[in-house]
Design a protein around this motif. Sequence first.
Motif, PDB file in Angstrom:
ATOM      1  N   LEU A 206       1.702   1.117   0.014  1.00 28.62           N
ATOM      2  CA  LEU A 206       1.730  -0.091  -0.501  1.00 28.62           C
ATOM      3  C   LEU A 206       2.871  -0.726   0.118  1.00 28.62           C
ATOM      4  N   VAL A 207       4.055   0.130   0.558  1.00 29.52           N
ATOM      5  CA  VAL A 207       5.221  -0.737   0.885  1.00 29.52           C
ATOM      6  C   VAL A 207       4.746  -1.737   2.392  1.00 29.52           C
ATOM      7  N   ASN A 208       3.861  -1.225   3.033  1.00 30.38           N
ATOM      8  CA  ASN A 208       3.569  -1.799   4.397  1.00 30.38           C
ATOM      9  C   ASN A 208       2.594  -2.901   4.152  1.00 30.38           C
ATOM     10  N   VAL A 209       2.096  -3.429   2.852  1.00 30.92           N
ATOM     11  CA  VAL A 209       1.480  -4.729   2.595  1.00 30.92           C
ATOM     12  C   VAL A 209       2.775  -5.730   2.319  1.00 30.92           C
ATOM     13  N   GLU A 210       2.598  -6.714   3.294  1.00 34.44           N
ATOM     14  CA  GLU A 210       3.616  -7.851   3.061  1.00 34.44           C
ATOM     15  C   GLU A 210       3.152  -8.927   2.099  1.00 34.44           C
ATOM     16  N   ASP A 211       1.737  -9.154   2.080  1.00 30.05           N
ATOM     17  CA  ASP A 211       1.268 -10.142   1.018  1.00 30.05           C
ATOM     18  C   ASP A 211       1.297  -9.600  -0.290  1.00 30.05           C
ATOM     19  N   ALA A 212       2.136 -10.270  -1.275  1.00 27.19           N
ATOM     20  CA  ALA A 212       2.241  -9.807  -2.425  1.00 27.19           C
ATOM     21  C   ALA A 212       0.977  -9.693  -3.220  1.00 27.19           C
ATOM     22  N   ALA A 213       0.050 -10.718  -3.090  1.00 24.85           N
ATOM     23  CA  ALA A 213      -1.388 -10.901  -3.915  1.00 24.85           C
ATOM     24  C   ALA A 213      -2.141  -9.509  -3.412  1.00 24.85           C
ATOM     25  N   LYS A 214      -2.125  -9.259  -2.085  1.00 28.95           N
ATOM     26  CA  LYS A 214      -2.749  -8.391  -1.797  1.00 28.95           C
ATOM     27  C   LYS A 214      -2.404  -6.893  -2.353  1.00 28.95           C
ATOM     28  N   LEU A 215      -1.008  -6.696  -2.164  1.00 33.49           N
ATOM     29  CA  LEU A 215      -0.431  -5.670  -2.656  1.00 33.49           C
ATOM     30  C   LEU A 215      -0.490  -5.292  -4.215  1.00 33.49           C
ATOM     31  N   LEU A 216      -0.694  -6.352  -4.935  1.00 31.92           N
ATOM     32  CA  LEU A 216      -0.847  -6.203  -6.338  1.00 31.92           C
ATOM     33  C   LEU A 216      -2.313  -5.695  -6.610  1.00 31.92           C
ATOM     34  N   PHE A 217      -3.085  -6.413  -5.874  1.00 34.97           N
ATOM     35  CA  PHE A 217      -4.491  -6.146  -5.994  1.00 34.97           C
ATOM     36  C   PHE A 217      -4.879  -4.671  -5.807  1.00 34.97           C
ATOM     37  N   ILE A 218      -4.278  -4.136  -4.825  1.00 34.43           N
ATOM     38  CA  ILE A 218      -4.799  -2.770  -4.276  1.00 34.43           C
ATOM     39  C   ILE A 218      -3.894  -1.845  -5.595  1.00 34.43           C
ATOM     40  N   HIS A 219      -2.893  -2.232  -5.921  1.00 36.82           N
ATOM     41  CA  HIS A 219      -2.087  -1.665  -6.951  1.00 36.82           C
ATOM     42  C   HIS A 219      -3.105  -1.428  -8.323  1.00 36.82           C
ATOM     43  N   HIS A 220      -3.587  -2.452  -8.500  1.00 42.36           N
ATOM     44  CA  HIS A 220      -4.553  -2.570  -9.844  1.00 42.36           C
ATOM     45  C   HIS A 220      -5.604  -1.586  -9.259  1.00 42.36           C
ATOM     46  N   GLN A 221      -6.168  -1.937  -8.230  1.00 41.73           N
ATOM     47  CA  GLN A 221      -7.442  -0.869  -7.774  1.00 41.73           C
ATOM     48  C   GLN A 221      -7.125   0.675  -7.991  1.00 41.73           C
ATOM     49  N   ILE A 222      -5.910   1.151  -7.651  1.00 39.96           N
ATOM     50  CA  ILE A 222      -5.377   2.383  -7.677  1.00 39.96           C
ATOM     51  C   ILE A 222      -5.627   2.823  -9.258  1.00 39.96           C
ATOM     52  N   ILE A 223      -5.072   2.159 -10.224  1.00 34.91           N
ATOM     53  CA  ILE A 223      -4.982   2.268 -11.514  1.00 34.91           C
ATOM     54  C   ILE A 223      -6.287   2.395 -12.164  1.00 34.91           C
ATOM     55  N   GLU A 224      -7.017   1.185 -11.683  1.00 28.79           N
ATOM     56  CA  GLU A 224      -8.381   1.095 -12.364  1.00 28.79           C
ATOM     57  C   GLU A 224      -9.465   2.086 -11.963  1.00 28.79           C
ATOM     58  N   LYS A 225      -9.371   2.331 -10.828  1.00 32.71           N
ATOM     59  CA  LYS A 225     -10.286   3.324 -10.181  1.00 32.71           C
ATOM     60  C   LYS A 225      -9.859   4.706  -9.652  1.00 32.71           C
ATOM     61  N   LEU A 227      -8.025   5.660  -7.254  1.00 37.99           N
ATOM     62  CA  LEU A 227      -8.128   5.849  -5.815  1.00 37.99           C
ATOM     63  C   LEU A 227      -7.104   6.885  -5.124  1.00 37.99           C
ATOM     64  N   SER A 228      -7.526   7.613  -4.104  1.00 36.91           N
ATOM     65  CA  SER A 228      -6.771   8.717  -3.659  1.00 36.91           C
ATOM     66  C   SER A 228      -5.867   7.885  -2.549  1.00 36.91           C
ATOM     67  N   VAL A 229      -4.858   8.775  -2.225  1.00 32.75           N
ATOM     68  CA  VAL A 229      -3.736   8.317  -1.237  1.00 32.75           C
ATOM     69  C   VAL A 229      -4.507   7.688   0.107  1.00 32.75           C
ATOM     70  N   ARG A 230      -5.496   8.575   0.630  1.00 29.03           N
ATOM     71  CA  ARG A 230      -6.356   8.238   1.711  1.00 29.03           C
ATOM     72  C   ARG A 230      -6.892   7.081   1.599  1.00 29.03           C
ATOM     73  N   LYS A 231      -7.852   6.776   0.442  1.00 25.38           N
ATOM     74  CA  LYS A 231      -8.438   5.602   0.215  1.00 25.38           C
ATOM     75  C   LYS A 231      -7.655   4.510   0.148  1.00 25.38           C
ATOM     76  N   VAL A 232      -6.536   4.546  -0.318  1.00 22.59           N
ATOM     77  CA  VAL A 232      -5.627   3.425  -0.455  1.00 22.59           C
ATOM     78  C   VAL A 232      -5.111   3.077   0.916  1.00 22.59           C
ATOM     79  N   GLU A 233      -4.893   4.070   1.770  1.00 21.04           N
ATOM     80  CA  GLU A 233      -4.397   3.595   3.084  1.00 21.04           C
ATOM     81  C   GLU A 233      -5.566   2.923   3.932  1.00 21.04           C
ATOM     82  N   GLU A 234      -6.756   3.567   3.711  1.00 25.55           N
ATOM     83  CA  GLU A 234      -7.842   2.682   4.197  1.00 25.55           C
ATOM     84  C   GLU A 234      -7.987   1.259   3.922  1.00 25.55           C
TER      85      GLU A 234
END
Length: 305
Positions: A206-225, A227-234
């Motif tokens: 997540l620290v590689n994501v500069e756009d705050a909105a995208k970062l928080l979207f991915i963060h929510h997906q990790i918790i909601e679904k 997601l594995s670390v590899r899936k998050v990296e993809e």
Amino acid sequence: MSADKRNALGRGLGALLNDSEYVNGTVAKKTSPAVAAPETEGLKSVNAIKINEIEVNPFQPRTEFDEQALQELADSISVQGLIQPVTVRKTGPRSYQLISGERRLRASKLAGLTEIPAYVRTANDQQMLEMALIENIQRENLNAIEMALSFQRMIDECNLKQDELGERVSKNRSTVTNYLRLLKLPPAVQSSIRDGQITMGHARALVNVEDAAKLLFIHHQIIEKGLSVRKVEELVRELQKTPAKNSIGKPTNKPSFQAQKIQSDLASKFNSPVKLKVGQNGKGSIEIPFLSEDDLNRILEMLDW
């Protein structure tokens, strides 16, 4: 077991040594009540110190203590006493400041002890901070955010460079850097790391994501679904390739710093990729997307709807 024996166990180290004083690594006879035992300093000397004379360490990096684990330790101390002494520094005739062992101190209070065994050391503020940090890293398994905050505090207050800090805590510079980068993440993400909802591996992606909105979207997906670390990296790689677009499919103009800050704060508050649109005339809109009916209800509750 007799009442006297039970009381002896409850008093801790001194009782286990048959009420003798433990000084400089040897057992000495207990002094008479009229003569106080001399206080000694150093890690080979153990002193019995009243709990109400010990103040907590202001440099303590750990901010949360598991209440159930504390109670279990307190129950053990009630039976066997505090076997491992805490470490303190003297700040006055009858006052001490804890260097390490806050968990043991808290549990001793819960167990009803009035005094505990302690090593008395001479230490300045920088040494206090360093010893508290190192003791916690080695013994208490700090979560990643507590570790990062501790590292940052040592850099700021002890004027250490990252490689010097690495030497102090026996970690290489890249490891220290990875922890410090976590402090750049939004508060909502830091809270999830602290609470164990996402792992260090997730956070490093997540620290590689500069756009705050995208970062928080991915963060929510990790918790909601889940997601594995590899899936998050993809997912991060895919979103990084996709530029933000407006309603007619063209890249949007970069929003002002103030608009970005507001959007980031809202996204952090709602744990959702909030979109803030502001026109040249000052008019605009706020869009809060939701992923499911439950997610919508969550957002509505936050809005007191």
